[in-house]
Design a protein around this motif. Sequence first.
Motif, mmCIF file in Angstrom:
data_model
loop_
_atom_site.group_PDB
_atom_site.id
_atom_site.type_symbol
_atom_site.label_atom_id
_atom_site.label_comp_id
_atom_site.label_asym_id
_atom_site.label_seq_id
_atom_site.Cartn_x
_atom_site.Cartn_y
_atom_site.Cartn_z
ATOM 1 N N GLY A 164 4.561 100.160 6.811
ATOM 2 C CA GLY A 164 5.491 99.858 5.715
ATOM 3 C C GLY A 164 6.624 100.860 5.646
ATOM 4 O O GLY A 164 6.733 101.795 6.441
ATOM 5 N N GLN A 165 7.499 100.677 4.640
ATOM 6 C CA GLN A 165 8.683 101.523 4.494
ATOM 7 C C GLN A 165 8.327 102.994 4.339
ATOM 8 O O GLN A 165 9.084 103.874 4.741
ATOM 9 C CB GLN A 165 9.504 101.057 3.274
ATOM 10 C CG GLN A 165 10.320 99.800 3.521
ATOM 11 C CD GLN A 165 11.478 100.024 4.484
ATOM 12 O OE1 GLN A 165 11.956 101.137 4.634
ATOM 13 N NE2 GLN A 165 11.915 98.965 5.156
ATOM 14 N N GLY A 166 7.172 103.279 3.762
ATOM 15 C CA GLY A 166 6.798 104.671 3.533
ATOM 16 C C GLY A 166 6.196 105.348 4.748
ATOM 17 O O GLY A 166 5.758 106.509 4.659
ATOM 18 N N LEU A 207 7.685 106.082 7.736
ATOM 19 C CA LEU A 207 8.667 106.552 8.700
ATOM 20 C C LEU A 207 8.173 107.792 9.436
ATOM 21 O O LEU A 207 8.328 107.908 10.652
ATOM 22 C CB LEU A 207 10.001 106.864 8.004
ATOM 23 C CG LEU A 207 11.131 107.379 8.900
ATOM 24 C CD1 LEU A 207 11.551 106.298 9.904
ATOM 25 C CD2 LEU A 207 12.328 107.819 8.062
ATOM 26 N N GLY A 217 11.381 105.062 13.107
ATOM 27 C CA GLY A 217 12.276 104.016 12.611
ATOM 28 C C GLY A 217 12.026 102.663 13.212
ATOM 29 O O GLY A 217 12.041 101.640 12.518
ATOM 30 N N VAL A 257 8.734 101.144 11.742
ATOM 31 C CA VAL A 257 8.938 100.674 10.367
ATOM 32 C C VAL A 257 9.743 99.380 10.363
ATOM 33 O O VAL A 257 9.444 98.443 9.608
ATOM 34 C CB VAL A 257 9.653 101.763 9.538
ATOM 35 C CG1 VAL A 257 10.148 101.202 8.207
ATOM 36 C CG2 VAL A 257 8.717 102.940 9.293
ATOM 37 N N GLY A 258 10.768 99.305 11.239
ATOM 38 C CA GLY A 258 11.573 98.087 11.296
ATOM 39 C C GLY A 258 10.759 96.880 11.718
ATOM 40 O O GLY A 258 10.886 95.791 11.144
ATOM 41 N N GLY A 286 8.559 95.697 8.953
ATOM 42 C CA GLY A 286 9.334 94.928 7.985
ATOM 43 C C GLY A 286 9.619 93.519 8.459
ATOM 44 O O GLY A 286 9.612 92.569 7.673
ATOM 45 N N HIS A 332 15.790 90.412 3.689
ATOM 46 C CA HIS A 332 14.570 91.200 3.513
ATOM 47 C C HIS A 332 14.885 92.696 3.445
ATOM 48 O O HIS A 332 14.385 93.407 2.581
ATOM 49 C CB HIS A 332 13.595 90.937 4.654
ATOM 50 C CG HIS A 332 12.368 91.807 4.600
ATOM 51 N ND1 HIS A 332 11.300 91.544 3.760
ATOM 52 C CD2 HIS A 332 12.048 92.954 5.262
ATOM 53 C CE1 HIS A 332 10.383 92.485 3.920
ATOM 54 N NE2 HIS A 332 10.812 93.348 4.822
ATOM 55 N N PHE A 333 15.743 93.176 4.351
ATOM 56 C CA PHE A 333 16.053 94.607 4.380
ATOM 57 C C PHE A 333 17.151 94.993 3.399
ATOM 58 O O PHE A 333 17.333 96.181 3.106
ATOM 59 C CB PHE A 333 16.448 95.026 5.797
ATOM 60 C CG PHE A 333 15.296 95.084 6.754
ATOM 61 C CD1 PHE A 333 14.302 96.045 6.618
ATOM 62 C CD2 PHE A 333 15.192 94.177 7.793
ATOM 63 C CE1 PHE A 333 13.229 96.094 7.503
ATOM 64 C CE2 PHE A 333 14.124 94.227 8.688
ATOM 65 C CZ PHE A 333 13.134 95.190 8.535
ATOM 66 N N GLN A 393 22.020 93.715 9.621
ATOM 67 C CA GLN A 393 21.131 94.184 10.677
ATOM 68 C C GLN A 393 21.683 93.907 12.076
ATOM 69 O O GLN A 393 22.374 92.911 12.317
ATOM 70 C CB GLN A 393 19.763 93.495 10.549
ATOM 71 C CG GLN A 393 19.016 93.813 9.264
ATOM 72 C CD GLN A 393 18.473 95.221 9.241
ATOM 73 O OE1 GLN A 393 17.676 95.604 10.088
ATOM 74 N NE2 GLN A 393 18.910 95.999 8.257
ATOM 75 N N ARG A 440 17.593 96.907 13.365
ATOM 76 C CA ARG A 440 18.014 98.187 12.789
ATOM 77 C C ARG A 440 19.249 97.935 11.929
ATOM 78 O O ARG A 440 20.003 96.976 12.165
ATOM 79 C CB ARG A 440 18.330 99.210 13.887
ATOM 80 C CG ARG A 440 19.470 98.810 14.785
ATOM 81 C CD ARG A 440 19.894 99.948 15.711
ATOM 82 N NE ARG A 440 18.889 100.275 16.678
ATOM 83 C CZ ARG A 440 18.824 99.755 17.897
ATOM 84 N NH1 ARG A 440 19.690 98.818 18.270
ATOM 85 N NH2 ARG A 440 17.895 100.138 18.747
#
Length: 888
Positions: free
Chosen positions: A11-13, A15, A20, A23-24, A27, A288-289, A293, A310
């Motif tokens: 998840g986002q937390g 990293l 990166g 995490v991407g 997501g 979503h982000f 992107q 990204r």
Amino acid sequence: MTYINDLGDVGQGDLAAAGGKGVGLGGLIRAGVPVPPGFVLNTAAYAAFVEANHLEAAVQELAALPPQDHEDASERIRALFAGGTMPAAVAAELGAAYVRLGGDTAKGDTAVAVRSSATAEDLATASFAGQQDTYLNVRGAEALAAAVTDCWASLWTARALAYRAREGIGPDTVSLAVVVQRMVEAEAAGVMFTANPANGRRDQIVLSAAWGLGESVVGGTVTPDHAVIEAGTGRVLSRLTADKEVMTVYADHGTREQPVPAARRRQPVLDDPAAAALAGYGTRIAEHFGTPQDIEWARAGGEFFILQSRPITALPEPAADTPETWTVPYPKGLYFRASIVEQLPDPLSPLFADLIDGSVSRSLRALMAEAIGKDVLRAGDVGLPTINGYAYYYYRTSGMWRMMGRSLTAVRALLRGKAHMGVAGWREYSHPRYERVIRDWLAKPAAELSGAELLEGVQALLDAGTVYYTAVQSIIPLAATSEISFGAYYGKFVRREGDPPAQTFLLGYDSEPIRAEKSLYDLAAWARGVPGLAPAILGEPTASLAESQRTGSPPAGFDQALWRQWHPRFQDHLDRFGHAVYNLDFASPVPADDPSALLDTAKFYLRGQGQDPHERQRRSAARREEETSRMIARLGPRRRAAFMRLLRWAQNAAPIREDALADVGLAWPLLRRMLLELGRRLVDAGVIARPADVFWLRHQELQTAVAFGLAAPEAPAVVAITGADRPVRAAAVEERRMLWRGQAKAAVPQMLPESRWMERAFGKMMPAGPPDQAGDTIKGIGASAGRVSAGARVLTGPQDFALMVPGDVLVARITTPAWTPLFAMASAVVTDVGGPLSHSSIVAREYGIPAVLGTGVATQRLASGQRIRVDGDAGTVTIEHPPAPGEP
């Protein structure tokens, strides 16, 4: 210790653990788009490898070496990793995860992609794209472990070291995870941007597509198909089908290039339905982000897979298409970008465009009626319409012929100072009248005026400014004639070999821009003498100082006693000189509103940089008087009398022209305050989003809002009017800004309609050269002598002034008196618009720096950082490839 994370669990937390890229991908899975199955070997595995092989100290020492040693440092770090051994626990978890992914540790027949995923990668502020390594078509546990080790080592490539150094990211703060995914047997692949990187449009998706794997697109080995898709609808707006000669395919291990079959080379990779389907995934991912992107995709068996995503960094603000056709609104007339239009180099804001047209027409007709007769200029004969957003002086053909028939009358009126023209008319009528109108409206607090009264004040102040500028236009030809006359006489009857140019006799005098420069220099000199004040100013961001100057409260942490000394003195400078306009369009802030540019120049002086303007002026005046005395002693009585009469005429006229031009914007600080007061009320009423959006409304829309009571001093907190009855749509403001940005990129004709006879008849009178210059040498007018080779700094306005570095060549569409502080930093000046008698040339000569003006194309042809040679004698600007040997 767990070294493996499933992609779906990242998840986002995460990293710091997954990097990166990991995490991407996590997501993307949560966004519901198809992602090849895989896992992350997290940063704990990297740390375990470094610790087990005792690499930390050596790596940090090598990574801290200066940029010139990055290549050597990278090679030595890679050798350290190549000689290391993967800890058994890491190897065991990696092998087990590979088996779960379908890998057969005995046969090694499942291909995977092994991608680096750094903790400083795929960030919103910096993508770090391509800084670490990726390995494709990796088969077997042994090959997988080797690829992972190579990925870890790639954290320290020379390019990654350099990139992180530029971004200010220390080597002790980064780590690397590794993403392992099952390879997709791609028949086609490419890149998708969910916003158009060329124009910043968020409603356009851009696709690049090629046959085979995506490495040929990312690596640039093939020219891919290109398509622009309308977001939301999937409609193909444009497409370009390339001749795709090669494609990337799998080899036994890794990849290889092979020719594309002849039948498929010019065949579109994606038809319209497929492009629309892929764009739909792009829209879902961007939503979503929450940010545009940059996406890599592949297609296998007719299905799309998203390989990574990204954030797009450095995306420009949205801009409409740049106009290429210039259709005139009134066919029977001529259009010129001269006179007042020189002070309007950019497309106009909608409100200014609406108000200035009628204001200029009224002012010119009134002046001409007084000077040459009431019936010469009639309604509709003259105006200031816009074409593609740009202002043009318009003269109806019949009105122009009537004016030309009275040209001798006009010249006599100008020489006699009739109709408040000339120096006497400016000093005794125009300037006092302008000041009086401003005083009258200053006496009425803007917050207490009704919306209708504010609109009335805006129109009155703009009309007063237009009348003033119309009068100033009569001073400009007088000053120009005096300088041309003196120069011609001196060159023909006085100058000998070794004598100075004519401009030497006109330098060293005071004018309003020079007085403003000296005031700022003196302020900095005073501040250096106050203990602690100069360091406090230099240590505070310019934006923070500018905001504090506006509010009167010191920045956080700024010593109160020092602020009480600095604030009133700088405010005194703003009160006297802060009305100088960068651009006559009142949508552009003046220094009184935003003093950032002046603060940057003050900091320049506080650092002890730049010349002392008092000393520079003293030297210029001393040389002027010395040369004048030498000429007087040499000349006979008759030539001496003519020389002195023409010299005094030119010496008196030039500074007056600068004084008159500097005060054109006297009303602008108050005018902008009144409009922003209207804007604040419309924000409270829910009509627009920001007070400054008021400049992007049409005059009729503003009148409608006032009529609805939405701009009253106590405007309603919520607008009750909805739907078609709402006077303004807030979204229209963004659409107009987008249109303006596209227009700002246009190559603007100086005259319309475009024709050879127009160019022959009026071309030499225009303040800018033709827009169709090609080659490395740009021609303009040499306005200040000298030659310099240096880096260009292309500035569009005061918002860019902080980018100016001492020694840069200042490149701009035009410079007004408000630009003068930058001349202290510049090694030369180049403009699109201007001539030997314009403000830029006069100030450049005072500073002793070369100037080439009126190029027409400099801001479009040159880029910041590009090395150029400015020749003020020849009137040329040359792009240097590479820099000339031995040049400074």
